[in-house]
Scaffold this active site. Structure first.
Site, PDB file in Angstrom:
ATOM      1  N   ARG A  65      -9.347   1.368   8.873  1.00 56.49           N
ATOM      2  CA  ARG A  65      -8.999  -0.029   9.133  1.00 56.49           C
ATOM      3  C   ARG A  65     -10.113  -0.749   9.872  1.00 56.49           C
ATOM      4  O   ARG A  65     -10.003  -1.940  10.125  1.00 56.49           O
ATOM      5  CB  ARG A  65      -7.743  -0.078   9.986  1.00 56.49           C
ATOM      6  CG  ARG A  65      -6.443  -0.380   9.213  1.00 56.49           C
ATOM      7  CD  ARG A  65      -5.341  -0.364  10.227  1.00 56.49           C
ATOM      8  NE  ARG A  65      -4.120  -1.011   9.903  1.00 56.49           N
ATOM      9  CZ  ARG A  65      -3.049  -0.430   9.374  1.00 56.49           C
ATOM     10  NH1 ARG A  65      -3.095   0.804   8.986  1.00 56.49           N
ATOM     11  NH2 ARG A  65      -1.921  -1.105   9.229  1.00 56.49           N
ATOM     12  N   ARG A  92      11.381  -1.687  10.859  1.00 58.24           N
ATOM     13  CA  ARG A  92      10.318  -1.286  11.786  1.00 58.24           C
ATOM     14  C   ARG A  92      10.204  -2.292  12.912  1.00 58.24           C
ATOM     15  O   ARG A  92      10.310  -3.493  12.700  1.00 58.24           O
ATOM     16  CB  ARG A  92       8.987  -1.227  11.025  1.00 58.24           C
ATOM     17  CG  ARG A  92       8.730   0.114  10.415  1.00 58.24           C
ATOM     18  CD  ARG A  92       7.544   0.131   9.512  1.00 58.24           C
ATOM     19  NE  ARG A  92       6.331  -0.443  10.092  1.00 58.24           N
ATOM     20  CZ  ARG A  92       5.141  -0.380   9.503  1.00 58.24           C
ATOM     21  NH1 ARG A  92       5.010   0.226   8.338  1.00 58.24           N
ATOM     22  NH2 ARG A  92       4.077  -0.918  10.056  1.00 58.24           N
ATOM     23  N   ARG A 106      -0.369  -8.596  13.226  1.00 64.30           N
ATOM     24  CA  ARG A 106      -0.923  -7.612  12.293  1.00 64.30           C
ATOM     25  C   ARG A 106      -1.767  -8.291  11.212  1.00 64.30           C
ATOM     26  O   ARG A 106      -2.798  -7.769  10.801  1.00 64.30           O
ATOM     27  CB  ARG A 106       0.217  -6.794  11.662  1.00 64.30           C
ATOM     28  CG  ARG A 106       0.814  -5.799  12.654  1.00 64.30           C
ATOM     29  CD  ARG A 106       2.193  -5.347  12.237  1.00 64.30           C
ATOM     30  NE  ARG A 106       2.199  -4.581  11.019  1.00 64.30           N
ATOM     31  CZ  ARG A 106       3.242  -4.490  10.210  1.00 64.30           C
ATOM     32  NH1 ARG A 106       4.360  -5.146  10.484  1.00 64.30           N
ATOM     33  NH2 ARG A 106       3.183  -3.758   9.134  1.00 64.30           N
ATOM     34  N   ARG A 160      11.968  -6.576   5.322  1.00 66.38           N
ATOM     35  CA  ARG A 160      11.737  -5.193   4.901  1.00 66.38           C
ATOM     36  C   ARG A 160      12.623  -4.192   5.658  1.00 66.38           C
ATOM     37  O   ARG A 160      12.777  -4.273   6.872  1.00 66.38           O
ATOM     38  CB  ARG A 160      10.263  -4.847   5.133  1.00 66.38           C
ATOM     39  CG  ARG A 160       9.900  -3.453   4.713  1.00 66.38           C
ATOM     40  CD  ARG A 160       8.427  -3.302   4.523  1.00 66.38           C
ATOM     41  NE  ARG A 160       7.715  -3.132   5.782  1.00 66.38           N
ATOM     42  CZ  ARG A 160       6.452  -2.718   5.850  1.00 66.38           C
ATOM     43  NH1 ARG A 160       5.774  -2.485   4.749  1.00 66.38           N
ATOM     44  NH2 ARG A 160       5.864  -2.580   7.014  1.00 66.38           N
ATOM     45  N   LYS A 181       0.830  -1.217   0.000  1.00 66.87           N
ATOM     46  CA  LYS A 181       0.000   0.000   0.000  1.00 66.87           C
ATOM     47  C   LYS A 181       0.864   1.267   0.000  1.00 66.87           C
ATOM     48  O   LYS A 181       0.584   2.193  -0.734  1.00 66.87           O
ATOM     49  CB  LYS A 181      -0.912   0.053   1.244  1.00 66.87           C
ATOM     50  CG  LYS A 181      -1.947  -1.052   1.310  1.00 66.87           C
ATOM     51  CD  LYS A 181      -2.943  -0.818   2.440  1.00 66.87           C
ATOM     52  CE  LYS A 181      -2.323  -0.805   3.824  1.00 66.87           C
ATOM     53  NZ  LYS A 181      -1.699  -2.071   4.245  1.00 66.87           N
TER      54      LYS A 181
HETATM   55  P1  AMP Z   1       1.029   0.739   8.891  1.00 63.47           P
HETATM   56  O1  AMP Z   1       2.215   1.628   8.714  1.00 63.47           O
HETATM   57  O2  AMP Z   1      -0.159   1.167   8.071  1.00 63.47           O
HETATM   58  O3  AMP Z   1       1.350  -0.728   8.733  1.00 63.47           O
HETATM   59  O4  AMP Z   1       0.558   0.927  10.427  1.00 63.47           O
HETATM   60  C1  AMP Z   1       1.417   0.598  11.489  1.00 63.47           C
HETATM   61  C2  AMP Z   1       0.631   0.503  12.777  1.00 63.47           C
HETATM   62  O5  AMP Z   1       0.024   1.763  13.067  1.00 63.47           O
HETATM   63  C3  AMP Z   1      -0.540  -0.485  12.774  1.00 63.47           C
HETATM   64  O6  AMP Z   1      -0.123  -1.816  13.042  1.00 63.47           O
HETATM   65  C4  AMP Z   1      -1.402   0.086  13.890  1.00 63.47           C
HETATM   66  O7  AMP Z   1      -0.859  -0.208  15.172  1.00 63.47           O
HETATM   67  C5  AMP Z   1      -1.252   1.582  13.674  1.00 63.47           C
HETATM   68  N1  AMP Z   1      -2.276   2.098  12.735  1.00 63.47           N
HETATM   69  C6  AMP Z   1      -2.057   2.638  11.507  1.00 63.47           C
HETATM   70  N2  AMP Z   1      -3.222   2.988  10.932  1.00 63.47           N
HETATM   71  C7  AMP Z   1      -4.194   2.676  11.819  1.00 63.47           C
HETATM   72  C8  AMP Z   1      -5.609   2.776  11.796  1.00 63.47           C
HETATM   73  N3  AMP Z   1      -6.264   3.267  10.743  1.00 63.47           N
HETATM   74  N4  AMP Z   1      -6.293   2.329  12.894  1.00 63.47           N
HETATM   75  C9  AMP Z   1      -5.662   1.847  13.962  1.00 63.47           C
HETATM   76  N5  AMP Z   1      -4.328   1.694  14.044  1.00 63.47           N
HETATM   77  C10 AMP Z   1      -3.588   2.110  12.982  1.00 63.47           C
END
Ligand code: AMP
Length: 213
Positions: free
Chosen positions: A88, A160, A171, A127, A13
């Site tokens: 989400r 990360r 996740r 990654r 994404k």
């Molecule tokens: P990402 O970078 O999109 O993989 O997000 C990393 C982490 O941020 C996720 O595993 C969640 O802990 C938090 N996070 C990001 N976007 C959301 C969202 N829309 N709702 C809740 N937690 C989020």
């Protein structure tokens, strides 16, 4: 144009949203990047979000919704945006819809990028990400020219903390339980398009651009 990219962690994404935003001339808004920025700045939101993120759990809806509502009000989002990582949950989707409705706006397209679980685990495990421009690399599939350094901006590459195996499996599980219902939600609204995320980056990019055109 307002676009939402859905897909499990590791579906691509971030990479695709960045490239779509450049092609379409609209901003890329990543909820994860915004949260990591809050963490780096040590804000109250960043500190609260940290323990959820570290474990691969979702940050509570009320925190995320406020953050995104503020972000989409900024002048650079006037022409549209690609939302990456938000919504989400169905609650987040409904809150977004309500916020947009107040301004007479709607989401134009929702694209769901699908990738098998085995492939996601492989991708996330290796990654590395640029601290400066967030460009992702992979220790096998997409190696930087110089070890630990971003090809594009010279930034430092890091792993990360939620890309460790335990957080990765959390996740993926959280995605299946809390984010998959969104696919039905948007299918029923009639603006969901499915895109196969297992091809080469350029192929997925082309499919996405034609799917949202
Ligand atoms: P990402 O970078 O999109 O993989 O997000 C990393 C982490 O941020 C996720 O595993 C969640 O802990 C938090 N996070 C990001 N976007 C959301 C969202 N829309 N709702 C809740 N937690 C989020």
């Amino acid at each position: 144009m307002r676009i939402i990219l859905l897909g499990p962690p590791g579906a691509g994404k971030g990479t695709q949203a960045k490239s779509m935003s450049e092609s379409l001339g609209i901003v890329h808004i990543s909820s994860g990047d915004l949260l990591r920025d809050h963490q780096a700045r040590g804000t109250e939101l960043g500190n609260t979000a940290h323990s959820y993120m570290q474990q691969g759990l979702l940050v509570p809806d009320e925190l995320i919704i406020g953050m995104i509502e503020e972000r989409i009000q900024l002048p650079d989002a006037k022409n549209g945006y690609v939302l990456d990582g938000f919504p989400r949950t169905v609650e987040q989707a409904k809150a977004l819809e309500e916020a947009l409705e107040k301004q007479g706006e709607t989401i134009d397209r929702v694209a769901n990028i699908s990738v098998s679980e085995e492939e996601l685990i492989l991708r996330l495990g290796g990654r590395w990400i640029c601290r400066q421009c967030q460009k992702p690399y992979h220790e096998v599939n997409s190696v930087p020219r110089k070890h630990g350094v971003c090809d594009d901006c010279g930034g430092e590459l890091y792993q990360r903390e939620d890309d460790v195996p335990e957080a990765v499996s959390h996740r993926i599980k959280v995605f299946a339980e809390q984010t998959t219902p969104l696919i039905r939600y948007y299918t029923e609204k009639g603006n969901l398009v499915e895109v196969d995320g297992e091809g080469r980056i350029e192929e997925v990019r082309e499919s996405l651009l034609s799917a949202v055109a």
